[in-house]
Design a protein around this motif. Structure first.
Motif, PDB file in Angstrom:
ATOM      1  N   GLY A   1      48.511  60.107  16.370  1.00 33.83           N
ATOM      2  CA  GLY A   1      48.324  59.854  17.783  1.00 33.83           C
ATOM      3  C   GLY A   1      49.264  60.727  19.245  1.00 33.83           C
ATOM      4  O   GLY A   1      50.394  59.617  19.323  1.00 33.83           O
ATOM      5  N   THR A   2      49.171  61.817  20.043  1.00 33.82           N
ATOM      6  CA  THR A   2      50.279  61.775  21.513  1.00 33.82           C
ATOM      7  C   THR A   2      50.711  60.168  21.747  1.00 33.82           C
ATOM      8  O   THR A   2      51.314  60.214  22.381  1.00 33.82           O
ATOM      9  CB  THR A   2      49.565  63.490  21.584  1.00 33.82           C
ATOM     10  OG1 THR A   2      48.897  63.133  22.512  1.00 33.82           O
ATOM     11  CG2 THR A   2      50.226  64.385  20.818  1.00 33.82           C
ATOM     12  N   GLU A   3      49.526  59.802  22.823  1.00 37.02           N
ATOM     13  CA  GLU A   3      49.178  59.026  23.248  1.00 37.02           C
ATOM     14  C   GLU A   3      49.731  57.694  22.421  1.00 37.02           C
ATOM     15  O   GLU A   3      50.321  56.451  22.798  1.00 37.02           O
ATOM     16  CB  GLU A   3      47.977  58.275  23.981  1.00 37.02           C
ATOM     17  CG  GLU A   3      48.079  59.335  24.531  1.00 37.02           C
ATOM     18  CD  GLU A   3      48.021  59.736  25.895  1.00 37.02           C
ATOM     19  OE1 GLU A   3      49.165  58.521  26.502  1.00 37.02           O
ATOM     20  OE2 GLU A   3      48.603  60.743  26.137  1.00 37.02           O
TER      21      GLU A   3
ATOM     22  N   GLY B   1      58.863  69.465   6.576  1.00 38.15           N
ATOM     23  CA  GLY B   1      58.198  70.099   5.960  1.00 38.15           C
ATOM     24  C   GLY B   1      58.262  68.492   5.132  1.00 38.15           C
ATOM     25  O   GLY B   1      57.357  68.153   3.139  1.00 38.15           O
ATOM     26  N   ALA B   2      58.466  67.538   5.182  1.00 46.08           N
ATOM     27  CA  ALA B   2      58.260  66.061   4.210  1.00 46.08           C
ATOM     28  C   ALA B   2      56.093  65.430   4.128  1.00 46.08           C
ATOM     29  O   ALA B   2      55.818  64.994   5.281  1.00 46.08           O
ATOM     30  CB  ALA B   2      59.474  64.425   5.105  1.00 46.08           C
ATOM     31  N   GLN B   3      56.545  65.072   3.069  1.00 50.53           N
ATOM     32  CA  GLN B   3      55.165  64.285   2.292  1.00 50.53           C
ATOM     33  C   GLN B   3      55.194  62.607   3.315  1.00 50.53           C
ATOM     34  O   GLN B   3      54.353  62.544   3.530  1.00 50.53           O
ATOM     35  CB  GLN B   3      54.894  64.208   1.407  1.00 50.53           C
ATOM     36  CG  GLN B   3      54.747  65.385   1.116  1.00 50.53           C
ATOM     37  CD  GLN B   3      53.023  66.355   1.169  1.00 50.53           C
ATOM     38  OE1 GLN B   3      52.428  65.463   1.018  1.00 50.53           O
ATOM     39  NE2 GLN B   3      53.641  67.696   1.699  1.00 50.53           N
TER      40      GLN B   3
ATOM     41  N   GLN C   1      52.992  62.732   6.424  1.00 52.11           N
ATOM     42  CA  GLN C   1      53.094  65.006   6.805  1.00 52.11           C
ATOM     43  C   GLN C   1      52.067  64.640   8.407  1.00 52.11           C
ATOM     44  O   GLN C   1      53.130  65.467   9.445  1.00 52.11           O
ATOM     45  CB  GLN C   1      52.225  65.139   5.885  1.00 52.11           C
ATOM     46  CG  GLN C   1      52.453  66.735   6.071  1.00 52.11           C
ATOM     47  CD  GLN C   1      52.001  67.435   4.534  1.00 52.11           C
ATOM     48  OE1 GLN C   1      51.298  67.324   4.066  1.00 52.11           O
ATOM     49  NE2 GLN C   1      52.866  68.909   4.290  1.00 52.11           N
ATOM     50  N   GLU C   2      51.209  64.034   8.792  1.00 50.92           N
ATOM     51  CA  GLU C   2      50.543  64.510   9.792  1.00 50.92           C
ATOM     52  C   GLU C   2      51.734  63.634  11.389  1.00 50.92           C
ATOM     53  O   GLU C   2      51.505  63.870  12.693  1.00 50.92           O
ATOM     54  CB  GLU C   2      49.561  63.613  10.141  1.00 50.92           C
ATOM     55  CG  GLU C   2      48.518  64.641   9.675  1.00 50.92           C
ATOM     56  CD  GLU C   2      47.962  64.977   8.550  1.00 50.92           C
ATOM     57  OE1 GLU C   2      48.735  63.641   7.486  1.00 50.92           O
ATOM     58  OE2 GLU C   2      48.772  65.714   7.023  1.00 50.92           O
TER      59      GLU C   2
ATOM     60  N   ALA D   1      60.339  63.144  19.118  1.00 51.39           N
ATOM     61  CA  ALA D   1      61.415  63.498  19.422  1.00 51.39           C
ATOM     62  C   ALA D   1      61.892  64.541  17.698  1.00 51.39           C
ATOM     63  O   ALA D   1      62.322  65.159  18.548  1.00 51.39           O
ATOM     64  CB  ALA D   1      62.458  62.697  20.150  1.00 51.39           C
ATOM     65  N   VAL D   2      62.417  63.722  16.913  1.00 53.48           N
ATOM     66  CA  VAL D   2      62.560  64.583  15.697  1.00 53.48           C
ATOM     67  C   VAL D   2      62.530  66.204  15.254  1.00 53.48           C
ATOM     68  O   VAL D   2      62.703  66.876  15.486  1.00 53.48           O
ATOM     69  CB  VAL D   2      63.522  63.524  14.801  1.00 53.48           C
ATOM     70  CG1 VAL D   2      63.565  64.963  13.789  1.00 53.48           C
ATOM     71  CG2 VAL D   2      64.370  62.581  14.535  1.00 53.48           C
ATOM     72  N   ARG D   3      61.002  65.102  15.477  1.00 60.10           N
ATOM     73  CA  ARG D   3      59.849  66.706  14.514  1.00 60.10           C
ATOM     74  C   ARG D   3      59.785  68.014  16.001  1.00 60.10           C
ATOM     75  O   ARG D   3      59.060  69.320  15.381  1.00 60.10           O
ATOM     76  CB  ARG D   3      58.485  65.961  14.168  1.00 60.10           C
ATOM     77  CG  ARG D   3      58.760  64.956  12.740  1.00 60.10           C
ATOM     78  CD  ARG D   3      57.554  64.267  12.516  1.00 60.10           C
ATOM     79  NE  ARG D   3      56.354  64.991  12.832  1.00 60.10           N
ATOM     80  CZ  ARG D   3      55.694  65.265  11.119  1.00 60.10           C
ATOM     81  NH1 ARG D   3      56.360  64.630  10.872  1.00 60.10           N
ATOM     82  NH2 ARG D   3      54.707  66.342  11.555  1.00 60.10           N
TER      83      ARG D   3
END
Length: 184
Positions: free
Chosen positions: A86-88, A34-36, A63-64, A120-122
């Motif tokens: 990105g995911t990579e 939820g963090a900005q 946030q992204e 990992a946290v998210r």
């Protein structure tokens, strides 16, 4: 059957109880999702087996999940900044290109380690959570893939203070985290 019913009820009530360590892990995840913005300083030690490289980074996440960073140490490359997106985990540098051997079958570099930690946290799979003295220890797989990176995270007072990233049972990166701040 009459004897089994009370035993089953006791077992089911125990299963429905809350686990304080897992609750704290989920609170951190919810807070980070939820963090900005999220910011921290990371002292990174990358173990290449034949040598260890150390870096100090100032990291900020939006946030992204995009990470902006600035190298603070070593002095020879201090001031270099970049992003990881990105995911990579693509890495782009402002003006100067640095080359670091990749680790974990190309999935990790010293400068992308904080990004892997926050990913990992998210969104990683929380494998276990438990108290170690005054620290909460979380183990998270960064994905559900067979070749997942394992991220061990230690929290003090609900904030990340240390982390280790391992691949196939070998610790590749250790981090000390300072000034962890989550912006509303």
């Amino acid at each position: 059957m009459k004897r089994l019913l009370p035993l089953m009820l006791i077992f089911l009530m125990g299963c429905s109880g809350s686990d304080p360590a897992m609750d704290a892990a989920l609170r951190l995840r919810t807070q980070c999702l939820g963090a900005q913005s999220i910011s921290f300083e990371a002292e990174i030690r990358a173990d290449y087996i034949d040598r260890v490289e150390s870096f100090d980074l100032r990291c900020t996440f939006d946030q992204e999940g995009t990470m902006s960073f600035s190298v603070e140490e070593p002095e020879e490359i201090a001031g270099i900044s970049g992003t990881v997106t990105g995911t990579e985990g693509t890495v782009g540098f402002d003006g100067t290109v640095l080359a670091f051997p990749l680790m974990a079958d190309g999935r990790l570099s010293p400068l992308s380690a904080p990004w892997v930690l926050m990913k990992a946290v998210r969104e990683g799979a929380i494998v276990c959570a438990g108290q170690e003295g005054e620290l909460l220890h979380l183990t998270v797989d960064d994905s559900y893939a067979d070749n997942a990176l394992t991220v061990d995270i230690w929290l003090k007072d609900g904030e990340i203070c240390e982390a280790e990233i391992a691949w196939e049972g070998r610790r590749c990166v250790t981090m000390t985290v300072d000034d962890f701040a989550v912006g509303a």
